[in-house]
Design a protein around this motif. Structure first.
Motif, PDB file in Angstrom:
ATOM      1  N   MET A  81     -14.076  15.655 -32.930  1.00 19.81           N
ATOM      2  CA  MET A  81     -13.053  15.390 -31.927  1.00 19.81           C
ATOM      3  C   MET A  81     -12.911  16.612 -31.023  1.00 19.81           C
ATOM      4  O   MET A  81     -12.629  17.712 -31.497  1.00 19.81           O
ATOM      5  CB  MET A  81     -11.715  15.095 -32.612  1.00 19.81           C
ATOM      6  N   LEU A  82     -13.123  16.432 -29.738  1.00 19.74           N
ATOM      7  CA  LEU A  82     -12.961  17.529 -28.801  1.00 19.74           C
ATOM      8  C   LEU A  82     -11.486  17.775 -28.531  1.00 19.74           C
ATOM      9  O   LEU A  82     -10.650  16.909 -28.752  1.00 19.74           O
ATOM     10  CB  LEU A  82     -13.684  17.208 -27.496  1.00 19.74           C
ATOM     11  N   THR A  83     -11.175  18.972 -28.048  1.00 17.59           N
ATOM     12  CA  THR A  83      -9.794  19.296 -27.712  1.00 17.59           C
ATOM     13  C   THR A  83      -9.262  18.287 -26.708  1.00 17.59           C
ATOM     14  O   THR A  83      -9.876  18.054 -25.660  1.00 17.59           O
ATOM     15  CB  THR A  83      -9.707  20.703 -27.110  1.00 17.59           C
ATOM     16  N   PRO A  84      -8.111  17.657 -26.997  1.00  8.40           N
ATOM     17  CA  PRO A  84      -7.588  16.623 -26.102  1.00  8.40           C
ATOM     18  C   PRO A  84      -7.044  17.214 -24.812  1.00  8.40           C
ATOM     19  O   PRO A  84      -6.805  18.418 -24.702  1.00  8.40           O
ATOM     20  CB  PRO A  84      -6.461  15.992 -26.926  1.00  8.40           C
ATOM     21  N   ALA A  85      -6.814  16.349 -23.838  1.00  7.76           N
ATOM     22  CA  ALA A  85      -6.261  16.784 -22.555  1.00  7.76           C
ATOM     23  C   ALA A  85      -5.165  15.827 -22.125  1.00  7.76           C
ATOM     24  O   ALA A  85      -5.250  14.621 -22.351  1.00  7.76           O
ATOM     25  CB  ALA A  85      -7.361  16.838 -21.494  1.00  7.76           C
ATOM     26  N   GLY A  86      -4.117  16.373 -21.536  1.00  9.24           N
ATOM     27  CA  GLY A  86      -3.082  15.561 -20.901  1.00  9.24           C
ATOM     28  C   GLY A  86      -3.201  15.733 -19.401  1.00  9.24           C
ATOM     29  O   GLY A  86      -3.107  16.848 -18.887  1.00  9.24           O
ATOM     30  N   MET A  87      -3.423  14.646 -18.685  1.00  8.70           N
ATOM     31  CA  MET A  87      -3.683  14.721 -17.245  1.00  8.70           C
ATOM     32  C   MET A  87      -2.542  14.155 -16.400  1.00  8.70           C
ATOM     33  O   MET A  87      -2.695  13.960 -15.198  1.00  8.70           O
ATOM     34  CB  MET A  87      -4.990  13.983 -16.928  1.00  8.70           C
ATOM     35  N   ALA A  88      -1.396  13.853 -17.065  1.00 11.96           N
ATOM     36  CA  ALA A  88      -0.221  13.342 -16.358  1.00 11.96           C
ATOM     37  C   ALA A  88      -0.603  12.141 -15.484  1.00 11.96           C
ATOM     38  O   ALA A  88      -1.219  11.202 -15.971  1.00 11.96           O
ATOM     39  CB  ALA A  88       0.442  14.453 -15.558  1.00 11.96           C
ATOM     40  N   GLU A  89      -0.271  12.185 -14.192  1.00  8.99           N
ATOM     41  CA  GLU A  89      -0.524  11.027 -13.328  1.00  8.99           C
ATOM     42  C   GLU A  89      -1.836  11.134 -12.549  1.00  8.99           C
ATOM     43  O   GLU A  89      -2.101  10.331 -11.649  1.00  8.99           O
ATOM     44  CB  GLU A  89       0.646  10.842 -12.356  1.00  8.99           C
ATOM     45  N   ALA A  90      -2.668  12.126 -12.892  1.00  5.25           N
ATOM     46  CA  ALA A  90      -3.949  12.285 -12.205  1.00  5.25           C
ATOM     47  C   ALA A  90      -4.887  11.117 -12.518  1.00  5.25           C
ATOM     48  O   ALA A  90      -4.734  10.435 -13.527  1.00  5.25           O
ATOM     49  CB  ALA A  90      -4.603  13.600 -12.633  1.00  5.25           C
ATOM     50  N   ASP A  91      -5.840  10.901 -11.634  1.00  2.00           N
ATOM     51  CA  ASP A  91      -6.907   9.922 -11.849  1.00  2.00           C
ATOM     52  C   ASP A  91      -6.390   8.523 -12.186  1.00  2.00           C
ATOM     53  O   ASP A  91      -6.796   7.919 -13.180  1.00  2.00           O
ATOM     54  CB  ASP A  91      -7.821  10.425 -12.981  1.00  2.00           C
ATOM     55  N   PRO A  92      -5.486   7.961 -11.377  1.00  2.00           N
ATOM     56  CA  PRO A  92      -4.993   6.604 -11.662  1.00  2.00           C
ATOM     57  C   PRO A  92      -6.104   5.568 -11.535  1.00  2.00           C
ATOM     58  O   PRO A  92      -7.008   5.719 -10.709  1.00  2.00           O
ATOM     59  CB  PRO A  92      -3.910   6.391 -10.598  1.00  2.00           C
ATOM     60  N   VAL A  93      -6.019   4.527 -12.369  1.00  2.00           N
ATOM     61  CA  VAL A  93      -7.006   3.451 -12.293  1.00  2.00           C
ATOM     62  C   VAL A  93      -6.472   2.256 -11.515  1.00  2.00           C
ATOM     63  O   VAL A  93      -7.201   1.307 -11.253  1.00  2.00           O
ATOM     64  CB  VAL A  93      -7.440   2.999 -13.706  1.00  2.00           C
ATOM     65  N   ALA A  94      -5.178   2.302 -11.173  1.00  2.80           N
ATOM     66  CA  ALA A  94      -4.557   1.188 -10.459  1.00  2.80           C
ATOM     67  C   ALA A  94      -3.462   1.731  -9.547  1.00  2.80           C
ATOM     68  O   ALA A  94      -3.106   2.920  -9.595  1.00  2.80           O
ATOM     69  CB  ALA A  94      -3.987   0.174 -11.454  1.00  2.80           C
ATOM     70  N   ASP A  95      -2.913   0.861  -8.713  1.00  4.20           N
ATOM     71  CA  ASP A  95      -1.904   1.227  -7.720  1.00  4.20           C
ATOM     72  C   ASP A  95      -0.561   1.503  -8.394  1.00  4.20           C
ATOM     73  O   ASP A  95       0.015   0.624  -9.046  1.00  4.20           O
ATOM     74  CB  ASP A  95      -1.774   0.083  -6.709  1.00  4.20           C
ATOM     75  N   ASN A  96      -0.044   2.713  -8.216  1.00  5.99           N
ATOM     76  CA  ASN A  96       1.246   3.067  -8.798  1.00  5.99           C
ATOM     77  C   ASN A  96       2.434   2.485  -8.034  1.00  5.99           C
ATOM     78  O   ASN A  96       3.586   2.719  -8.416  1.00  5.99           O
ATOM     79  CB  ASN A  96       1.391   4.589  -8.861  1.00  5.99           C
ATOM     80  N   MET A  97       2.164   1.739  -6.992  1.00  5.46           N
ATOM     81  CA  MET A  97       3.242   1.109  -6.226  1.00  5.46           C
ATOM     82  C   MET A  97       3.652  -0.233  -6.811  1.00  5.46           C
ATOM     83  O   MET A  97       4.654  -0.812  -6.390  1.00  5.46           O
ATOM     84  CB  MET A  97       2.813   0.925  -4.760  1.00  5.46           C
TER      85      MET A  97
END
Length: 298
Positions: free
Chosen positions: A251-267
């Motif tokens: 298991m690699l060190t995990p990452a938290g990316m918050a709202e970066a790199d969305p896959v869909a429209d946040n609206m």
């Protein structure tokens, strides 16, 4: 199961991982304060007369009296003052939101720091310094440990840097997204079943590694979303290792990316639901993957 390979998102997470992996070596190669400021003894202005300065993120590389030196990712070195009013805090647990207040004596060479500053001309005063408990433990071990401990830690760090230094050397075999309710990091029963299925699939691949990356939607402030994305990643990792028996060393060190790199429209509500996720990436070295392809073609 939702498979959605996102190489760009994986690259962003791996860049953050590569930076954290370098800090152990920096701890043992602490440089002196910059020559142009090492002998200066100018008086620190009254903090009440100072204005808000830049936020600095980097590794503590030297300390002299009431000044510290921080080296950022681009190699630049910044010297800052610290005093009794400097708020020093350590974040608890793997990603935990709890914070422990400390004094400036806890600032060890090699610690990755996030520093809020006050500024007067070119003079910077650290008003708040935060770091992770896990990083503090590593820095403490290196400071007090034996040569053997350091050799082992250095070897592990160099192996990680060599292994993860270039994401282009890995194939992303699959990415599975698990989803979360608003402001929550609790896994659903469906997500738990997905994760064990992912572990079972990855177990069939020799030398497969997992990279877990947490995300949020765009609601909420930046600090809350960063913490939430890390908690979501931690929930997934804990379940993979404890319930699905995935080996920690794979298991690699995990990452938290918050709202970066969305896959869909946040609206839209539907888009936000898709962005409240943790991506579990299965990675295989291209060299190993090439052997599989070669053998399959025979």
């Amino acid at each position: 199961m939702h498979f959605n390979a996102k190489p760009q998102g994986v690259r962003m997470a791996m860049a953050a991982l590569a930076l954290s992996a370098s800090t152990v070596v920096v701890a043992q190669e602490a440089a002196p304060l910059r020559a142009d400021v090492a002998s200066e003894a100018e008086a620190l202005p009254d903090s009440s007369t100072m204005t808000k300065g830049p936020e600095i993120k980097g590794v503590l590389t030297a300390r002299q009296g009431d000044r510290i030196q921080v080296q950022t990712a681009d190699g630049a070195r910044t010297v800052l003052y610290i005093n009794d009013q400097t708020d020093v805090r350590a974040t608890g647990g793997l990603f935990g939101a709890s914070r422990t207040e400390l004094d400036t004596g806890a600032l060890l060479n090699g610690l990755p720091l996030t520093i809020k500053t006050l500024q007067s001309g070119e003079t910077l005063l650290a008003s708040q310094i935060t770091f992770k408990n896990t990083d503090f433990k590593t820095a403490s071990m290196i400071r007090t440990g034996t040569s053997q401990q350091f050799a082992e830690q250095s070897a592990a760090t160099e192996a990680l840097r060599g292994r993860m230094g270039d994401i282009d050397q890995y194939n992303v075999k699959a990415t599975t997204n698990v989803y979360f309710d608003t402001a929550q990091a609790k896994l659903t029963d469906e997500s738990k079943a997905q994760l064990c299925a992912v572990a079972g699939s990855a177990e069939q691949m020799d030398n497969a590694l997992m990279l877990v990356v947490g995300y949020t939607d765009a609601d909420g402030d930046e600090e809350f979303n960063q913490t939430l994305s890390e908690k979501r990643a931690a929930s997934v990792i804990n379940y993979l290792q404890q319930a699905c028996k995935w080996k920690p060393y794979r298991m690699l060190t995990p990452a938290g990316m918050a709202e970066a790199d969305p896959v869909a429209d946040n609206m839209t509500e539907e888009g936000k639901a898709q962005n409240r996720r943790v991506a579990v990436n299965i990675l295989v070295s291209k060299a190993v993957d090439g052997l599989y392809a070669e053998n399959s073609a025979r």
